[in-house]
Each structure stands twice: as structure tokens, then as C-alpha cells.
Scaffold this motif. Structure first.
Motif, PDB file in Angstrom:
ATOM      1  N   GLY A   1       0.783  -1.231   0.000  1.00 34.96           N
ATOM      2  CA  GLY A   1       0.000   0.000   0.000  1.00 34.96           C
ATOM      3  C   GLY A   1       0.812   1.276   0.000  1.00 34.96           C
ATOM      4  N   LEU A   2       2.131   1.173  -0.134  1.00 33.75           N
ATOM      5  CA  LEU A   2       2.994   2.354  -0.093  1.00 33.75           C
ATOM      6  C   LEU A   2       3.537   2.689  -1.477  1.00 33.75           C
ATOM      7  CD1 LEU A   2       4.953   1.535   3.186  1.00 33.75           C
ATOM      8  CD2 LEU A   2       2.937   2.986   2.900  1.00 33.75           C
ATOM      9  N   GLY A   3       4.242   3.790  -1.570  1.00 32.65           N
ATOM     10  CA  GLY A   3       4.818   4.257  -2.825  1.00 32.65           C
ATOM     11  C   GLY A   3       6.176   3.628  -3.085  1.00 32.65           C
ATOM     12  N   TRP A   4       6.975   4.308  -3.897  1.00 34.87           N
ATOM     13  CA  TRP A   4       8.282   3.802  -4.287  1.00 34.87           C
ATOM     14  C   TRP A   4       9.205   4.974  -4.562  1.00 34.87           C
ATOM     15  CZ3 TRP A   4       3.745   3.029  -7.001  1.00 34.87           C
ATOM     16  CH2 TRP A   4       3.562   3.845  -8.109  1.00 34.87           C
ATOM     17  N   SER A   5      10.473   4.678  -4.655  1.00 36.20           N
ATOM     18  CA  SER A   5      11.445   5.721  -5.004  1.00 36.20           C
ATOM     19  C   SER A   5      11.806   5.558  -6.480  1.00 36.20           C
ATOM     20  CB  SER A   5      12.698   5.601  -4.136  1.00 36.20           C
ATOM     21  OG  SER A   5      13.427   4.455  -4.513  1.00 36.20           O
ATOM     22  N   PRO A   6      12.308   6.615  -7.099  1.00 34.43           N
ATOM     23  CA  PRO A   6      12.710   6.514  -8.509  1.00 34.43           C
ATOM     24  C   PRO A   6      13.754   5.413  -8.739  1.00 34.43           C
ATOM     25  CG  PRO A   6      12.664   8.807  -7.839  1.00 34.43           C
ATOM     26  CD  PRO A   6      12.448   7.987  -6.596  1.00 34.43           C
ATOM     27  N   GLU A   7      14.580   5.136  -7.733  1.00 32.82           N
ATOM     28  CA  GLU A   7      15.610   4.106  -7.870  1.00 32.82           C
ATOM     29  C   GLU A   7      15.015   2.700  -7.942  1.00 32.82           C
ATOM     30  OE1 GLU A   7      15.794   6.348  -5.106  1.00 32.82           O
ATOM     31  OE2 GLU A   7      16.916   7.742  -6.362  1.00 32.82           O
ATOM     32  N   HIS A   8      13.755   2.561  -7.554  1.00 28.32           N
ATOM     33  CA  HIS A   8      13.130   1.236  -7.547  1.00 28.32           C
ATOM     34  C   HIS A   8      12.140   1.034  -8.691  1.00 28.32           C
ATOM     35  CE1 HIS A   8      14.299   1.056  -3.094  1.00 28.32           C
ATOM     36  NE2 HIS A   8      15.182   0.413  -3.823  1.00 28.32           N
ATOM     37  N   ILE A   9      12.278   1.851  -9.731  1.00 27.75           N
ATOM     38  CA  ILE A   9      11.483   1.641 -10.943  1.00 27.75           C
ATOM     39  C   ILE A   9      12.264   0.651 -11.805  1.00 27.75           C
ATOM     40  CG2 ILE A   9      10.560   2.705 -13.029  1.00 27.75           C
ATOM     41  CD1 ILE A   9      10.195   5.293 -11.354  1.00 27.75           C
ATOM     42  N   LEU A  10      11.595  -0.425 -12.193  1.00 27.52           N
ATOM     43  CA  LEU A  10      12.259  -1.523 -12.887  1.00 27.52           C
ATOM     44  C   LEU A  10      12.011  -1.475 -14.393  1.00 27.52           C
ATOM     45  CD1 LEU A  10      11.320  -4.372 -10.373  1.00 27.52           C
ATOM     46  CD2 LEU A  10      13.231  -2.760 -10.285  1.00 27.52           C
ATOM     47  N   ASP A  11      12.743  -2.284 -15.121  1.00 25.36           N
ATOM     48  CA  ASP A  11      12.612  -2.377 -16.570  1.00 25.36           C
ATOM     49  C   ASP A  11      11.347  -3.167 -16.909  1.00 25.36           C
ATOM     50  OD1 ASP A  11      12.822  -2.803 -19.295  1.00 25.36           O
ATOM     51  OD2 ASP A  11      14.881  -3.564 -19.219  1.00 25.36           O
ATOM     52  N   ALA A  12      10.294  -2.457 -17.273  1.00 24.73           N
ATOM     53  CA  ALA A  12       8.995  -3.092 -17.528  1.00 24.73           C
ATOM     54  C   ALA A  12       9.051  -4.062 -18.705  1.00 24.73           C
ATOM     55  CB  ALA A  12       7.924  -2.030 -17.760  1.00 24.73           C
ATOM     56  N   GLU A  13       9.935  -3.831 -19.661  1.00 23.14           N
ATOM     57  CA  GLU A  13      10.032  -4.738 -20.808  1.00 23.14           C
ATOM     58  C   GLU A  13      10.438  -6.144 -20.377  1.00 23.14           C
ATOM     59  OE1 GLU A  13      12.321  -3.310 -24.103  1.00 23.14           O
ATOM     60  OE2 GLU A  13      11.242  -1.400 -24.136  1.00 23.14           O
ATOM     61  N   LYS A  14      11.127  -6.240 -19.248  1.00 23.51           N
ATOM     62  CA  LYS A  14      11.580  -7.550 -18.767  1.00 23.51           C
ATOM     63  C   LYS A  14      10.582  -8.200 -17.813  1.00 23.51           C
ATOM     64  CE  LYS A  14      16.359  -6.761 -19.740  1.00 23.51           C
ATOM     65  NZ  LYS A  14      17.725  -6.730 -19.292  1.00 23.51           N
ATOM     66  N   GLY A  15       9.538  -7.483 -17.431  1.00 23.34           N
ATOM     67  CA  GLY A  15       8.448  -8.057 -16.641  1.00 23.34           C
ATOM     68  C   GLY A  15       8.884  -8.769 -15.378  1.00 23.34           C
ATOM     69  N   ASP A  16       8.408 -10.032 -15.236  1.00 21.51           N
ATOM     70  CA  ASP A  16       8.711 -10.822 -14.044  1.00 21.51           C
ATOM     71  C   ASP A  16      10.218 -11.023 -13.864  1.00 21.51           C
ATOM     72  OD1 ASP A  16       5.986 -11.015 -13.616  1.00 21.51           O
ATOM     73  OD2 ASP A  16       5.831 -13.069 -14.379  1.00 21.51           O
ATOM     74  N   GLU A  17      10.945 -11.110 -14.967  1.00 18.11           N
ATOM     75  CA  GLU A  17      12.404 -11.269 -14.899  1.00 18.11           C
ATOM     76  C   GLU A  17      13.042 -10.084 -14.170  1.00 18.11           C
ATOM     77  OE1 GLU A  17      16.103 -11.141 -18.039  1.00 18.11           O
ATOM     78  OE2 GLU A  17      14.220 -12.004 -18.739  1.00 18.11           O
ATOM     79  N   ALA A  18      12.542  -8.874 -14.421  1.00 13.39           N
ATOM     80  CA  ALA A  18      13.072  -7.684 -13.746  1.00 13.39           C
ATOM     81  C   ALA A  18      12.767  -7.731 -12.252  1.00 13.39           C
ATOM     82  CB  ALA A  18      12.486  -6.410 -14.371  1.00 13.39           C
ATOM     83  N   ILE A  19      11.592  -8.212 -11.907  1.00 13.39           N
ATOM     84  CA  ILE A  19      11.225  -8.333 -10.488  1.00 13.39           C
ATOM     85  C   ILE A  19      12.145  -9.330  -9.795  1.00 13.39           C
ATOM     86  CG2 ILE A  19       9.437  -9.160  -8.904  1.00 13.39           C
ATOM     87  CD1 ILE A  19       7.360  -7.951 -10.845  1.00 13.39           C
ATOM     88  N   LEU A  20      12.329 -10.495 -10.399  1.00 12.17           N
ATOM     89  CA  LEU A  20      13.185 -11.515  -9.792  1.00 12.17           C
ATOM     90  C   LEU A  20      14.635 -11.056  -9.695  1.00 12.17           C
ATOM     91  CD1 LEU A  20      11.593 -14.675 -11.407  1.00 12.17           C
ATOM     92  CD2 LEU A  20      11.490 -13.990  -8.986  1.00 12.17           C
ATOM     93  N   LYS A  21      15.107 -10.337 -10.702  1.00  7.66           N
ATOM     94  CA  LYS A  21      16.471  -9.790 -10.655  1.00  7.66           C
ATOM     95  C   LYS A  21      16.601  -8.821  -9.482  1.00  7.66           C
ATOM     96  CE  LYS A  21      19.921  -7.425 -13.516  1.00  7.66           C
ATOM     97  NZ  LYS A  21      20.189  -6.115 -12.966  1.00  7.66           N
ATOM     98  N   PHE A  22      15.623  -7.926  -9.323  1.00  8.71           N
ATOM     99  CA  PHE A  22      15.643  -6.976  -8.206  1.00  8.71           C
ATOM    100  C   PHE A  22      15.669  -7.732  -6.874  1.00  8.71           C
ATOM    101  CE2 PHE A  22      13.360  -4.701  -4.892  1.00  8.71           C
ATOM    102  CZ  PHE A  22      14.052  -3.499  -4.845  1.00  8.71           C
ATOM    103  N   LEU A  23      14.797  -8.717  -6.733  1.00  4.32           N
ATOM    104  CA  LEU A  23      14.708  -9.463  -5.474  1.00  4.32           C
ATOM    105  C   LEU A  23      15.993 -10.232  -5.175  1.00  4.32           C
ATOM    106  CD1 LEU A  23      11.084 -10.790  -5.907  1.00  4.32           C
ATOM    107  CD2 LEU A  23      11.850  -9.135  -4.185  1.00  4.32           C
ATOM    108  N   ASN A  24      16.574 -10.844  -6.178  1.00  3.46           N
ATOM    109  CA  ASN A  24      17.764 -11.683  -5.976  1.00  3.46           C
ATOM    110  C   ASN A  24      19.061 -10.894  -5.886  1.00  3.46           C
ATOM    111  OD1 ASN A  24      16.518 -14.266  -5.839  1.00  3.46           O
ATOM    112  ND2 ASN A  24      16.145 -14.129  -8.044  1.00  3.46           N
ATOM    113  N   GLU A  25      19.076  -9.677  -6.434  1.00  2.00           N
ATOM    114  CA  GLU A  25      20.307  -8.893  -6.398  1.00  2.00           C
ATOM    115  C   GLU A  25      20.204  -7.705  -5.448  1.00  2.00           C
ATOM    116  OE1 GLU A  25      21.475  -7.927 -10.399  1.00  2.00           O
ATOM    117  OE2 GLU A  25      21.444 -10.046 -11.010  1.00  2.00           O
ATOM    118  N   ASP A  26      19.246  -6.839  -5.653  1.00  2.00           N
ATOM    119  CA  ASP A  26      19.150  -5.602  -4.870  1.00  2.00           C
ATOM    120  C   ASP A  26      18.570  -5.814  -3.477  1.00  2.00           C
ATOM    121  OD1 ASP A  26      20.191  -4.259  -7.048  1.00  2.00           O
ATOM    122  OD2 ASP A  26      18.220  -3.771  -7.859  1.00  2.00           O
ATOM    123  N   ALA A  27      17.553  -6.653  -3.372  1.00  5.01           N
ATOM    124  CA  ALA A  27      16.880  -6.842  -2.081  1.00  5.01           C
ATOM    125  C   ALA A  27      17.495  -7.973  -1.265  1.00  5.01           C
ATOM    126  CB  ALA A  27      15.388  -7.108  -2.309  1.00  5.01           C
ATOM    127  N   ALA A  28      18.237  -8.868  -1.906  1.00  5.35           N
ATOM    128  CA  ALA A  28      18.735 -10.086  -1.256  1.00  5.35           C
ATOM    129  C   ALA A  28      19.395  -9.876   0.106  1.00  5.35           C
ATOM    130  CB  ALA A  28      19.671 -10.831  -2.206  1.00  5.35           C
TER     131      ALA A  28
END
Length: 161
Positions: free
Chosen positions: A96-123
Motif C-alpha cells: 500500500g505504499l509508494g516507491w522511489s525513482p531508484e526502484h522503478i524496474l525495466d517493464a520490458e523484462k516483466g517478471d524477470e526484472a522483479i526476480l532480478k531486483f529481489l535476488n540482487e538488490d533486495a537479497a
């Protein structure tokens, strides 16, 4: 960016849209902002800086879909929902919260971009059972908005093809 309910639309008036939005990007938010004299160009008309009744503005529109929820289970991220077809993806600060500009992902990569963020940036910051949320936006056709002063409101009067 504030949380948007699924199927909610955000409007970005071309004339006033820069990197910092002056108000909530809803028809109501823009109408309130315009009714307070904001957005008027005092150099054009010092005597009456208010936006005129019936004035029209072009705007882009984004429809917000249901978030992708990701849960860390057994060391693997499990996605609930998909980012397929989204034009915008952003990792939220929390449900239910917003986001920062640094957390805008590459929409063309879809789920792959989400998983990359989770496995690299958020890990380094995640633990078993953690849940992350991703906003999904879908571009809609540009439109023309018409401002009315009594009561202050904006109406969608045309779609730009």
C-alpha cells in the motif's frame, strides 16, 4: 508516488507534468490544485491568474493494476500475479505504499526484472517468509481534460488516438 488501488487511473497533465507532481495525479487532485490558482501563468494575465472555466488540457493516463506480491519461500521467490504486459513496474516501500525513482524496474523484462531486483538488490535485506510488493502500471491512450470551476472538477472529454 502514493498507493493506487487496482484499476485506479492517474492523469499527468502535459502542461504541468515535470519530475515533481504538484498534486495527486487524480482528476480530483488536479481540479483542487487548479482551483487554487496553481498552474496559471501570471505573466500571461496578471489581473486574473486563475485557470478559466472550460479550459482544456492534454494528459497522459496510467491505469494501475493489482500488485505483484513476492514471498520468499525455501530460499526462492514465489510471485503471485504477473507483470506481463505492464508498462511500468516499481518495487514498493511496503504494502500500500509508494516507491522511489531508484526502484522503478525495466517493464520490458516483466517478471524477470522483479526476480532480478529481489535476488540482487533486495537479497541482503530479506529473510525467509518476507513479502515484497510491486506496483504495475498500464499506459492508456492520452486524453483531453476540461476544467470546470463550479464545483471545481476535471472531466475527460476526449481520447487522443
Amino acid at each position: 508516488m502514493p498507493f493506487a488501488e487496482p484499476t485506479h487511473r492517474s492523469y499527468y497533465i502535459d502542461k504541468f507534468n515535470d519530475e515533481v507532481l504538484p498534486c495527486e495525479p487524480t482528476l480530483e487532485g488536479w481540479a483542487e490544485w487548479l482551483s487554487n490558482g496553481a498552474g496559471a501563468d501570471p505573466e500571461e494575465n496578471d489581473a486574473n491568474p486563475a485557470i478559466a472555466d472550460g479550459e482544456r488540457f492534454t494528459a497522459s493516463c496510467m491505469r494501475w493494476g493489482e500488485d505483484v506480491m513476492a514471498v520468499l519461500e525455501g530460499g526462492q521467490w514465489r510471485l503471485f500475479n504477473t507483470a506481463k504486459g505492464a508498462d511500468f513496474i516499481a518495487a514498493r516501500f511496503g504494502k500500500g505504499l509508494g516507491w522511489s525513482p531508484e526502484h522503478i524496474l525495466d517493464a520490458e523484462k516483466g517478471d524477470e526484472a522483479i526476480l532480478k531486483f529481489l535476488n540482487e538488490d533486495a537479497a541482503p535485506f530479506t529473510n525467509e517468509g518476507d513479502t515484497e510488493y510491486f506496483a504495475l502500471g498500464f499506459k492508456e491512450p492520452n486524453c483531453v481534460l476540461e476544467y470546470h470551476t463550479h464545483p471545481p472538477r476535471l472531466d475527460v472529454v476526449a481520447i487522443v488516438q
